[in-house]
Design an enzyme around this catalytic site. Sequence first.
Site, PDB file in Angstrom:
ATOM      1  N   LYS A  85      23.047  61.470  92.708  1.00 23.70           N
ATOM      2  CA  LYS A  85      23.119  61.304  94.169  1.00 23.70           C
ATOM      3  C   LYS A  85      24.575  60.921  94.412  1.00 23.70           C
ATOM      4  O   LYS A  85      24.914  59.739  94.462  1.00 23.70           O
ATOM      5  CB  LYS A  85      22.163  60.232  94.663  1.00 23.70           C
ATOM      6  N   SER A 105      24.987  56.433 101.703  1.00 24.41           N
ATOM      7  CA  SER A 105      25.415  55.505 102.755  1.00 24.41           C
ATOM      8  C   SER A 105      24.269  54.552 103.068  1.00 24.41           C
ATOM      9  O   SER A 105      23.143  54.745 102.638  1.00 24.41           O
ATOM     10  CB  SER A 105      25.849  56.274 104.001  1.00 24.41           C
ATOM     11  N   ASP A 110      18.529  54.409  97.001  1.00 25.07           N
ATOM     12  CA  ASP A 110      17.970  55.675  96.509  1.00 25.07           C
ATOM     13  C   ASP A 110      18.440  55.957  95.083  1.00 25.07           C
ATOM     14  O   ASP A 110      17.647  56.343  94.224  1.00 25.07           O
ATOM     15  CB  ASP A 110      18.362  56.849  97.408  1.00 25.07           C
ATOM     16  N   THR A 158      13.880  61.471  98.070  1.00 25.01           N
ATOM     17  CA  THR A 158      14.001  60.510  96.966  1.00 25.01           C
ATOM     18  C   THR A 158      12.653  60.266  96.311  1.00 25.01           C
ATOM     19  O   THR A 158      12.557  60.208  95.085  1.00 25.01           O
ATOM     20  CB  THR A 158      14.604  59.184  97.469  1.00 25.01           C
TER      21      THR A 158
END
Length: 83
Positions: free
Chosen positions: A37, A41, A54, A16
């Site tokens: 993305k 999770s 992220d 990231t």
Amino acid sequence: MQGVFITGTDTGVGKTHTACALAEALHKQGMLVAPRKPIESGCTRLDHELQPADALALHKASHYEKPLSHVCPFRFEESLSPH
């Protein structure tokens, strides 16, 4: 249209961070950056919505004008990893 795919073999290896730096640099050169993305999770729940950290970072770094749901449509609260 051109694309860049960033991958890594583990969590916390800088995927990231690298993608955000690249997105910001390309945006500064006048390029349209559309980050993706598709699944994240370990999202934090805020006001009944899962916030993907992220994907939020990618969205901000790229100055992407479409909604966050275009960057990350599938979000999960539980942290999941291959092992």
